[in-house]
Scaffold this motif. Structure first.
Motif, PDB file in Angstrom:
ATOM      1  N   MET A   1       0.826  -1.185   0.000  1.00 56.03           N
ATOM      2  CA  MET A   1       0.000   0.000   0.000  1.00 56.03           C
ATOM      3  C   MET A   1       0.876   1.256   0.000  1.00 56.03           C
ATOM      4  O   MET A   1       0.607   2.187  -0.733  1.00 56.03           O
ATOM      5  N   LEU A   2       1.896   1.276   0.824  1.00 56.83           N
ATOM      6  CA  LEU A   2       2.738   2.464   0.914  1.00 56.83           C
ATOM      7  C   LEU A   2       3.564   2.682  -0.343  1.00 56.83           C
ATOM      8  O   LEU A   2       3.881   3.814  -0.691  1.00 56.83           O
ATOM      9  N   LEU A   3       3.900   1.598  -1.023  1.00 53.29           N
ATOM     10  CA  LEU A   3       4.717   1.730  -2.221  1.00 53.29           C
ATOM     11  C   LEU A   3       3.939   2.328  -3.386  1.00 53.29           C
ATOM     12  O   LEU A   3       4.536   2.817  -4.337  1.00 53.29           O
ATOM     13  N   HIS A   4       2.627   2.292  -3.312  1.00 54.05           N
ATOM     14  CA  HIS A   4       1.804   2.808  -4.398  1.00 54.05           C
ATOM     15  C   HIS A   4       1.378   4.255  -4.177  1.00 54.05           C
ATOM     16  O   HIS A   4       0.655   4.805  -4.991  1.00 54.05           O
ATOM     17  N   LEU A   5       1.827   4.861  -3.086  1.00 54.07           N
ATOM     18  CA  LEU A   5       1.442   6.237  -2.801  1.00 54.07           C
ATOM     19  C   LEU A   5       2.363   7.218  -3.516  1.00 54.07           C
ATOM     20  O   LEU A   5       3.557   6.979  -3.674  1.00 54.07           O
ATOM     21  N   ASP A   6       1.791   8.335  -3.916  1.00 49.82           N
ATOM     22  CA  ASP A   6       2.555   9.437  -4.480  1.00 49.82           C
ATOM     23  C   ASP A   6       3.402  10.054  -3.361  1.00 49.82           C
ATOM     24  O   ASP A   6       3.103   9.910  -2.179  1.00 49.82           O
TER      25      ASP A   6
ATOM     26  N   ALA B   1       5.319   0.019   9.985  1.00 51.13           N
ATOM     27  CA  ALA B   1       5.720  -1.388   9.908  1.00 51.13           C
ATOM     28  C   ALA B   1       4.493  -2.293   9.844  1.00 51.13           C
ATOM     29  O   ALA B   1       4.470  -3.258   9.063  1.00 51.13           O
ATOM     30  N   ALA B   2       3.472  -2.010  10.631  1.00 45.01           N
ATOM     31  CA  ALA B   2       2.265  -2.834  10.616  1.00 45.01           C
ATOM     32  C   ALA B   2       1.546  -2.746   9.277  1.00 45.01           C
ATOM     33  O   ALA B   2       1.084  -3.764   8.749  1.00 45.01           O
ATOM     34  N   VAL B   3       1.463  -1.544   8.713  1.00 51.37           N
ATOM     35  CA  VAL B   3       0.812  -1.381   7.412  1.00 51.37           C
ATOM     36  C   VAL B   3       1.611  -2.100   6.322  1.00 51.37           C
ATOM     37  O   VAL B   3       1.041  -2.758   5.442  1.00 51.37           O
ATOM     38  N   THR B   4       2.927  -2.008   6.391  1.00 52.46           N
ATOM     39  CA  THR B   4       3.773  -2.676   5.407  1.00 52.46           C
ATOM     40  C   THR B   4       3.669  -4.187   5.515  1.00 52.46           C
ATOM     41  O   THR B   4       3.542  -4.889   4.504  1.00 52.46           O
ATOM     42  N   VAL B   5       3.706  -4.718   6.731  1.00 53.64           N
ATOM     43  CA  VAL B   5       3.594  -6.167   6.933  1.00 53.64           C
ATOM     44  C   VAL B   5       2.228  -6.675   6.486  1.00 53.64           C
ATOM     45  O   VAL B   5       2.127  -7.744   5.861  1.00 53.64           O
ATOM     46  N   ALA B   6       1.182  -5.924   6.777  1.00 52.58           N
ATOM     47  CA  ALA B   6      -0.155  -6.328   6.337  1.00 52.58           C
ATOM     48  C   ALA B   6      -0.225  -6.359   4.810  1.00 52.58           C
ATOM     49  O   ALA B   6      -0.825  -7.270   4.231  1.00 52.58           O
ATOM     50  N   GLY B   7       0.371  -5.382   4.168  1.00 56.05           N
ATOM     51  CA  GLY B   7       0.393  -5.361   2.708  1.00 56.05           C
ATOM     52  C   GLY B   7       1.187  -6.515   2.126  1.00 56.05           C
ATOM     53  O   GLY B   7       0.812  -7.093   1.104  1.00 56.05           O
ATOM     54  N   LYS B   8       2.295  -6.872   2.760  1.00 52.62           N
ATOM     55  CA  LYS B   8       3.123  -7.989   2.285  1.00 52.62           C
ATOM     56  C   LYS B   8       2.392  -9.327   2.430  1.00 52.62           C
ATOM     57  O   LYS B   8       2.644 -10.253   1.672  1.00 52.62           O
ATOM     58  N   HIS B   9       1.515  -9.427   3.418  1.00 52.46           N
ATOM     59  CA  HIS B   9       0.767 -10.662   3.632  1.00 52.46           C
ATOM     60  C   HIS B   9      -0.526 -10.710   2.825  1.00 52.46           C
ATOM     61  O   HIS B   9      -1.345 -11.604   3.018  1.00 52.46           O
ATOM     62  N   GLY B  10      -0.722  -9.750   1.958  1.00 52.77           N
ATOM     63  CA  GLY B  10      -1.864  -9.773   1.061  1.00 52.77           C
ATOM     64  C   GLY B  10      -3.150  -9.222   1.641  1.00 52.77           C
ATOM     65  O   GLY B  10      -4.213  -9.404   1.061  1.00 52.77           O
TER      66      GLY B  10
ATOM     67  N   SER C   1      -5.681  -6.502   2.063  1.00 52.08           N
ATOM     68  CA  SER C   1      -6.016  -5.285   1.311  1.00 52.08           C
ATOM     69  C   SER C   1      -6.423  -4.188   2.276  1.00 52.08           C
ATOM     70  O   SER C   1      -7.387  -4.324   3.028  1.00 52.08           O
ATOM     71  N   LEU C   2      -5.689  -3.114   2.280  1.00 52.90           N
ATOM     72  CA  LEU C   2      -5.971  -1.986   3.156  1.00 52.90           C
ATOM     73  C   LEU C   2      -6.524  -0.815   2.347  1.00 52.90           C
ATOM     74  O   LEU C   2      -6.176   0.335   2.577  1.00 52.90           O
ATOM     75  N   SER C   3      -7.394  -1.127   1.400  1.00 49.59           N
ATOM     76  CA  SER C   3      -7.965  -0.071   0.575  1.00 49.59           C
ATOM     77  C   SER C   3      -8.951   0.791   1.364  1.00 49.59           C
ATOM     78  O   SER C   3      -9.139   1.957   1.044  1.00 49.59           O
ATOM     79  N   ASP C   4      -9.547   0.223   2.405  1.00 52.56           N
ATOM     80  CA  ASP C   4     -10.423   1.001   3.279  1.00 52.56           C
ATOM     81  C   ASP C   4      -9.547   1.737   4.297  1.00 52.56           C
ATOM     82  O   ASP C   4      -8.727   1.129   4.987  1.00 52.56           O
ATOM     83  N   LEU C   5      -9.700   3.041   4.371  1.00 56.61           N
ATOM     84  CA  LEU C   5      -8.853   3.861   5.239  1.00 56.61           C
ATOM     85  C   LEU C   5      -9.026   3.487   6.709  1.00 56.61           C
ATOM     86  O   LEU C   5      -8.052   3.475   7.465  1.00 56.61           O
ATOM     87  N   ARG C   6     -10.252   3.157   7.120  1.00 60.28           N
ATOM     88  CA  ARG C   6     -10.478   2.794   8.523  1.00 60.28           C
ATOM     89  C   ARG C   6      -9.734   1.514   8.893  1.00 60.28           C
ATOM     90  O   ARG C   6      -9.168   1.413   9.980  1.00 60.28           O
ATOM     91  N   LEU C   7      -9.701   0.550   7.984  1.00 61.08           N
ATOM     92  CA  LEU C   7      -8.979  -0.695   8.236  1.00 61.08           C
ATOM     93  C   LEU C   7      -7.468  -0.440   8.295  1.00 61.08           C
ATOM     94  O   LEU C   7      -6.773  -1.003   9.145  1.00 61.08           O
ATOM     95  N   ALA C   8      -6.978   0.424   7.418  1.00 58.43           N
ATOM     96  CA  ALA C   8      -5.545   0.745   7.418  1.00 58.43           C
ATOM     97  C   ALA C   8      -5.145   1.454   8.705  1.00 58.43           C
ATOM     98  O   ALA C   8      -4.106   1.144   9.296  1.00 58.43           O
ATOM     99  N   VAL C   9      -5.973   2.386   9.165  1.00 56.00           N
ATOM    100  CA  VAL C   9      -5.674   3.105  10.409  1.00 56.00           C
ATOM    101  C   VAL C   9      -5.749   2.161  11.600  1.00 56.00           C
ATOM    102  O   VAL C   9      -4.887   2.199  12.490  1.00 56.00           O
ATOM    103  N   ALA C  10      -6.741   1.291  11.624  1.00 56.95           N
ATOM    104  CA  ALA C  10      -6.859   0.325  12.728  1.00 56.95           C
ATOM    105  C   ALA C  10      -5.661  -0.622  12.757  1.00 56.95           C
ATOM    106  O   ALA C  10      -5.111  -0.920  13.827  1.00 56.95           O
ATOM    107  N   CYS C  11      -5.251  -1.081  11.594  1.00 50.68           N
ATOM    108  CA  CYS C  11      -4.081  -1.970  11.516  1.00 50.68           C
ATOM    109  C   CYS C  11      -2.824  -1.240  11.975  1.00 50.68           C
ATOM    110  O   CYS C  11      -2.028  -1.778  12.743  1.00 50.68           O
ATOM    111  N   GLY C  12      -2.640  -0.007  11.529  1.00 54.27           N
ATOM    112  CA  GLY C  12      -1.465   0.766  11.909  1.00 54.27           C
ATOM    113  C   GLY C  12      -1.434   1.094  13.393  1.00 54.27           C
ATOM    114  O   GLY C  12      -0.396   0.972  14.048  1.00 54.27           O
ATOM    115  N   LEU C  13      -2.572   1.513  13.943  1.00 55.30           N
ATOM    116  CA  LEU C  13      -2.630   1.811  15.380  1.00 55.30           C
ATOM    117  C   LEU C  13      -2.382   0.571  16.219  1.00 55.30           C
ATOM    118  O   LEU C  13      -1.691   0.624  17.239  1.00 55.30           O
ATOM    119  N   GLY C  14      -2.938  -0.538  15.778  1.00 53.42           N
ATOM    120  CA  GLY C  14      -2.692  -1.794  16.494  1.00 53.42           C
ATOM    121  C   GLY C  14      -1.224  -2.173  16.497  1.00 53.42           C
ATOM    122  O   GLY C  14      -0.671  -2.574  17.522  1.00 53.42           O
TER     123      GLY C  14
END
Length: 95
Positions: free
Chosen positions: A1-6, A52-61, A63-76
């Motif tokens: 997810m982070l690699l695809h950001l501008d 790191a959490a967002v990157t690891v989640a992305g590497k494990h496949g 999908s963090l396309s929903d912003l709320r899920l990405a924020v929850a994963c990152g905060l966790g």
């Protein structure tokens, strides 16, 4: 997810996470006192744990396309990292 950001969006995300990290880092420093890592240390750990959490989640496949899920994963991930390191620090202090 982070690699695809501008670059602009990545910088914007980093600044927002840094601001939230400083807020939570200062609050955790007031709560944990000498068992914590200081406001700056907590902020740096929060930023690193979030991305790191967002990157690891992305590497494990996950999908963090929903912003709320990405924020929850990152905060966790951020709070898991700070909790784990604080637990290790407390254990080392007891030895």
């Amino acid at each position: 997810m982070l690699l695809h950001l501008d670059t602009t969006w990545l910088l914007f995300a980093f600044l927002i996470i840094a601001a939230f990290g400083f807020f939570f880092g200062t609050a955790l420093d007031a709560i944990m006192k000498e068992n914590g890592f200081g406001p700056t240390g907590n902020t740096l750990l929060f930023i690193f744990g979030f991305f790191a959490a967002v990157t690891v989640a992305g590497k494990h496949g996950i999908s963090l396309s929903d912003l709320r899920l990405a924020v929850a994963c990152g905060l966790g991930g951020a709070f898991a990292l700070i909790s784990t390191l604080a637990l290790i620090k407390a254990g080392m202090a007891r030895l």
